[in-house]
Design an enzyme around this catalytic site. Sequence first.
Site, short mmCIF file in Angstrom:
data_model
loop_
_atom_site.label_atom_id
_atom_site.label_comp_id
_atom_site.label_asym_id
_atom_site.label_seq_id
_atom_site.Cartn_x
_atom_site.Cartn_y
_atom_site.Cartn_z
N GLU A 74 0.86 -1.18 0.00
CA GLU A 74 0.00 0.00 0.00
C GLU A 74 0.90 1.23 0.00
OE1 GLU A 74 -1.33 -1.51 3.46
OE2 GLU A 74 -3.05 -2.55 2.65
N TYR A 86 7.64 1.74 -7.81
CA TYR A 86 6.91 0.48 -7.81
C TYR A 86 6.48 0.09 -9.23
CZ TYR A 86 6.76 1.41 -2.79
OH TYR A 86 7.09 1.69 -1.49
#
Length: 116
Positions: A74, A86
């Site tokens: 998250e 990411y």
Amino acid sequence: MLHSELSGALSLCCTEQRGGKIVAFALGRVVADEGELFQIGTLTEFRGQGIAEGLLRRLHAEMLRRGAKTCFLEVRSKNSAAIALYQKLGYTQIGIRRGYYPDDDAIVMKTELFTD
């Protein structure tokens, strides 16, 4: 609480040192065939040097070694630098958690783990 997490059999922690000082870390866990990145951080003066990417790659390799096939995380929706990292490593958005943080939403991301 941190000591308990770090000493757990499922936990993983990778660190990067410079001059004998820890300048970055990545903390995660593997349960069954799923990995989860809990937190990754780099001291401000060491950011932009690829340290976080290297740590995450090491964490992924250890997750694979322990049998994980995927990794979840998250991230704050406003953290564009982390989201870019990411995505570079193959993560895609799979959901959103509204109001997860007091001042922001969390983007839930996932990647498939594989050897380079």
